[in-house]
Design a protein around this motif. Structure first.
Motif, PDB file in Angstrom:
ATOM      1  N   VAL A 175       0.859  -1.188   0.000  1.00  0.00           N
ATOM      2  CA  VAL A 175       0.000   0.000   0.000  1.00  0.00           C
ATOM      3  C   VAL A 175       0.894   1.236   0.000  1.00  0.00           C
ATOM      4  O   VAL A 175       1.753   1.396   0.877  1.00  0.00           O
ATOM      5  CB  VAL A 175      -0.932   0.014   1.218  1.00  0.00           C
ATOM      6  CG1 VAL A 175      -1.693   1.342   1.302  1.00  0.00           C
ATOM      7  CG2 VAL A 175      -1.910  -1.155   1.155  1.00  0.00           C
ATOM      8  N   VAL A 176       0.683   2.095  -0.980  1.00  0.00           N
ATOM      9  CA  VAL A 176       1.457   3.340  -1.102  1.00  0.00           C
ATOM     10  C   VAL A 176       0.490   4.519  -1.060  1.00  0.00           C
ATOM     11  O   VAL A 176      -0.217   4.779  -2.043  1.00  0.00           O
ATOM     12  CB  VAL A 176       2.259   3.379  -2.412  1.00  0.00           C
ATOM     13  CG1 VAL A 176       3.097   4.664  -2.476  1.00  0.00           C
ATOM     14  CG2 VAL A 176       3.146   2.147  -2.547  1.00  0.00           C
ATOM     15  N   PRO A 177       0.415   5.247   0.059  1.00  0.00           N
ATOM     16  CA  PRO A 177      -0.387   6.465   0.071  1.00  0.00           C
ATOM     17  C   PRO A 177       0.372   7.594  -0.615  1.00  0.00           C
ATOM     18  O   PRO A 177       1.601   7.673  -0.516  1.00  0.00           O
ATOM     19  CB  PRO A 177      -0.569   6.753   1.564  1.00  0.00           C
ATOM     20  CG  PRO A 177       0.634   6.159   2.204  1.00  0.00           C
ATOM     21  CD  PRO A 177       1.047   4.983   1.361  1.00  0.00           C
ATOM     22  N   THR A 178      -0.333   8.463  -1.310  1.00  0.00           N
ATOM     23  CA  THR A 178       0.351   9.549  -2.012  1.00  0.00           C
ATOM     24  C   THR A 178      -0.543  10.774  -2.099  1.00  0.00           C
ATOM     25  O   THR A 178      -1.772  10.662  -2.070  1.00  0.00           O
ATOM     26  CB  THR A 178       0.768   9.110  -3.435  1.00  0.00           C
ATOM     27  OG1 THR A 178       1.530  10.154  -4.058  1.00  0.00           O
ATOM     28  CG2 THR A 178      -0.460   8.804  -4.286  1.00  0.00           C
ATOM     29  N   VAL A 179       0.108  11.912  -2.165  1.00  0.00           N
ATOM     30  CA  VAL A 179      -0.605  13.171  -2.423  1.00  0.00           C
ATOM     31  C   VAL A 179      -0.214  13.699  -3.797  1.00  0.00           C
ATOM     32  O   VAL A 179      -0.345  14.884  -4.069  1.00  0.00           O
ATOM     33  CB  VAL A 179      -0.325  14.214  -1.318  1.00  0.00           C
ATOM     34  CG1 VAL A 179      -0.956  13.792  -0.010  1.00  0.00           C
ATOM     35  CG2 VAL A 179       1.177  14.446  -1.150  1.00  0.00           C
ATOM     36  N   GLY A 180       0.282  12.816  -4.647  1.00  0.00           N
ATOM     37  CA  GLY A 180       0.637  13.200  -6.008  1.00  0.00           C
ATOM     38  C   GLY A 180       2.055  13.691  -6.172  1.00  0.00           C
ATOM     39  O   GLY A 180       2.360  14.394  -7.142  1.00  0.00           O
ATOM     40  N   ARG A 181       2.946  13.330  -5.257  1.00  0.00           N
ATOM     41  CA  ARG A 181       4.340  13.749  -5.398  1.00  0.00           C
ATOM     42  C   ARG A 181       4.969  13.118  -6.633  1.00  0.00           C
ATOM     43  O   ARG A 181       4.662  11.981  -7.000  1.00  0.00           O
ATOM     44  CB  ARG A 181       5.148  13.338  -4.163  1.00  0.00           C
ATOM     45  CG  ARG A 181       4.811  14.073  -2.876  1.00  0.00           C
ATOM     46  CD  ARG A 181       5.909  13.807  -1.863  1.00  0.00           C
ATOM     47  NE  ARG A 181       5.588  14.362  -0.550  1.00  0.00           N
ATOM     48  CZ  ARG A 181       5.328  13.630   0.526  1.00  0.00           C
ATOM     49  NH1 ARG A 181       5.328  12.311   0.438  1.00  0.00           N
ATOM     50  NH2 ARG A 181       5.060  14.202   1.676  1.00  0.00           N
ATOM     51  N   SER A 182       5.900  13.845  -7.219  1.00  0.00           N
ATOM     52  CA  SER A 182       6.603  13.325  -8.399  1.00  0.00           C
ATOM     53  C   SER A 182       7.471  12.126  -8.051  1.00  0.00           C
ATOM     54  O   SER A 182       7.846  11.346  -8.933  1.00  0.00           O
ATOM     55  CB  SER A 182       7.473  14.431  -9.013  1.00  0.00           C
ATOM     56  OG  SER A 182       8.425  14.899  -8.059  1.00  0.00           O
ATOM     57  N   THR A 183       7.787  11.943  -6.763  1.00  0.00           N
ATOM     58  CA  THR A 183       8.641  10.838  -6.345  1.00  0.00           C
ATOM     59  C   THR A 183       7.932   9.492  -6.446  1.00  0.00           C
ATOM     60  O   THR A 183       8.590   8.441  -6.364  1.00  0.00           O
ATOM     61  CB  THR A 183       9.098  11.055  -4.896  1.00  0.00           C
ATOM     62  OG1 THR A 183       7.936  11.272  -4.061  1.00  0.00           O
ATOM     63  CG2 THR A 183      10.017  12.259  -4.790  1.00  0.00           C
ATOM     64  N   LEU A 184       6.616   9.495  -6.612  1.00  0.00           N
ATOM     65  CA  LEU A 184       5.884   8.230  -6.700  1.00  0.00           C
ATOM     66  C   LEU A 184       6.398   7.385  -7.861  1.00  0.00           C
ATOM     67  O   LEU A 184       6.583   6.161  -7.715  1.00  0.00           O
ATOM     68  CB  LEU A 184       4.388   8.501  -6.863  1.00  0.00           C
ATOM     69  CG  LEU A 184       3.508   7.271  -7.091  1.00  0.00           C
ATOM     70  CD1 LEU A 184       3.567   6.328  -5.899  1.00  0.00           C
ATOM     71  CD2 LEU A 184       2.063   7.695  -7.371  1.00  0.00           C
ATOM     72  N   GLY A 185       6.616   8.001  -9.024  1.00  0.00           N
ATOM     73  CA  GLY A 185       7.107   7.248 -10.175  1.00  0.00           C
ATOM     74  C   GLY A 185       8.459   6.616  -9.892  1.00  0.00           C
ATOM     75  O   GLY A 185       8.727   5.478 -10.305  1.00  0.00           O
ATOM     76  N   ARG A 186       9.320   7.339  -9.189  1.00  0.00           N
ATOM     77  CA  ARG A 186      10.639   6.794  -8.843  1.00  0.00           C
ATOM     78  C   ARG A 186      10.502   5.562  -7.952  1.00  0.00           C
ATOM     79  O   ARG A 186      11.218   4.569  -8.112  1.00  0.00           O
ATOM     80  CB  ARG A 186      11.442   7.894  -8.134  1.00  0.00           C
ATOM     81  CG  ARG A 186      12.856   7.522  -7.742  1.00  0.00           C
ATOM     82  CD  ARG A 186      13.511   8.679  -6.996  1.00  0.00           C
ATOM     83  NE  ARG A 186      12.802   8.980  -5.742  1.00  0.00           N
ATOM     84  CZ  ARG A 186      13.017  10.061  -5.008  1.00  0.00           C
ATOM     85  NH1 ARG A 186      13.892  10.976  -5.399  1.00  0.00           N
ATOM     86  NH2 ARG A 186      12.354  10.251  -3.877  1.00  0.00           N
ATOM     87  N   LEU A 187       9.581   5.625  -7.002  1.00  0.00           N
ATOM     88  CA  LEU A 187       9.334   4.473  -6.132  1.00  0.00           C
ATOM     89  C   LEU A 187       8.859   3.257  -6.928  1.00  0.00           C
ATOM     90  O   LEU A 187       9.367   2.145  -6.760  1.00  0.00           O
ATOM     91  CB  LEU A 187       8.292   4.837  -5.072  1.00  0.00           C
ATOM     92  CG  LEU A 187       7.590   3.685  -4.347  1.00  0.00           C
ATOM     93  CD1 LEU A 187       8.582   2.905  -3.495  1.00  0.00           C
ATOM     94  CD2 LEU A 187       6.438   4.183  -3.503  1.00  0.00           C
ATOM     95  N   LEU A 188       7.889   3.475  -7.806  1.00  0.00           N
ATOM     96  CA  LEU A 188       7.337   2.361  -8.573  1.00  0.00           C
ATOM     97  C   LEU A 188       8.388   1.761  -9.503  1.00  0.00           C
ATOM     98  O   LEU A 188       8.443   0.541  -9.686  1.00  0.00           O
ATOM     99  CB  LEU A 188       6.119   2.834  -9.366  1.00  0.00           C
ATOM    100  CG  LEU A 188       4.936   3.351  -8.523  1.00  0.00           C
ATOM    101  CD1 LEU A 188       3.816   3.853  -9.420  1.00  0.00           C
ATOM    102  CD2 LEU A 188       4.435   2.267  -7.574  1.00  0.00           C
TER     103      LEU A 188
END
Length: 295
Positions: A6-19
């Motif tokens: 489960v990855v909560p996000t507020v739309g940070r650009s770092t999400l793509g890096r995590l995935l």
């Protein structure tokens, strides 16, 4: 192994890096990204994720971390534990700046390496989450909601362990005045004090803070201002309290400046914010005590 991430996000650009760092996962692994578009808070987003998940283990990852090489393989080894283990935390690594000492904000992030039961990377058994009722959504920030859950899971009879998998947590770019904004967390501390009593820090494994000294500094400043308005014979009291305020503020500023870079902008920011933080911290604490007086 039956795992949901489960990855909560507020739309940070770092999400793509995590995935990207997670890479291809086995087909049986469930990945849920919960976007908190209404800014209800990370506690709400994580609850939404784990209650929608199907895995026996629910792994929470923050959207600004980078899983290390072989992270999933090490996760599987970490979760090979006895049935009474309710959670296994990963290890956090924070990159240091090159060629200089870290700033105040960088040191705050580096402190995550020693934090207990942080949701930057932690896996919970579903029954443990259910027994504790999940995250308390009265905590609106990414602050204390993880320590609160871990304590309730332990209180329900589960053990918590540290694993060997690692994630990197880069320092997030922030305003020079971020230390003022983070004082809002004192209201969350007030909720914990109301819920668990005066020993809440020990129970939740939270290190001691500076709020007691902030209260003394703030009281000295208020007292100095009040005494200055009284007749002349009280001027000595005003002077004494003003000295106490100045000494306390200087000690606080020095404690923040000394381990940092010898950078004029950083020193100036620390000097200004060290004046403002004590009354802000006390104000948020008192507001929280009032808000949660009946919690």
């Amino acid at each position: 192994m039956n795992v949901s991430i489960v990855v909560p996000t507020v739309g940070r650009s770092t999400l793509g890096r995590l995935l990207d760092a997670l890479g291809p996962l086995p087909p049986e692994v469930e990945l849920l990204v919960v976007e908190d578009t209404e800014r209800r808070g990370p506690a709400w987003a994580r609850n939404t994720g784990w209650r929608s998940a199907n895995g026996e283990w629910v792994v929470f990852l923050d959207d600004d971390v980078i899983p290390g090489p072989g992270w999933y393989r090490r996760l599987v080894r970490d979760l090979d534990v006895r049935a009474d283990v309710g959670a296994v935390q990963g290890r956090i690594r924070v990159p240091r700046p090159a060629g200089r000492r870290p700033t105040d904000w960088e040191r705050v992030t580096i402190g995550l390496e020693d934090g207990a039961w942080l949701t930057a990377d932690i896996a919970y058994r579903r029954p443990a989450l259910a027994a504790a009722g999940g995250f308390d959504e009265r905590f609106p920030r990414a602050f204390r909601e993880d320590a609160d859950l871990a304590y309730r899971v332990r209180r329900a009879g589960w053990r918590l362990l540290r694993g060997e998998r690692t994630v990197t947590h880069p320092v997030r770019p922030e305003s020079p005045w971020v230390s003022l904004r983070t004082q809002r967390g004192n209201a969350d501390d007030a909720l914990l004090r109301r819920l668990y009593g005066p020993r809440w820090r020990a129970l939740l494994e939270i290190p001691p803070g500076r709020r007691g000294r902030h209260a003394l500094i703030t009281a000295a400043a208020a007292g100095a201002l009040g005494a200055a308005l009284l007749p002349g014979r009280w001027k000595w009291l005003a002077a004494g309290l003003a000295f106490a305020w100045a000494a306390g503020t200087a000690e606080f500023a020095t404690a923040r400046i000394a381990p940092g870079p010898a950078d004029p902008a950083e020193v100036a920011t620390m000097a200004v914010t060290s004046v403002l933080i004590p009354p802000l911290a006390v104000g948020h604490w008192l507001a929280g005590r009032w808000k949660w007086r009946a919690a």
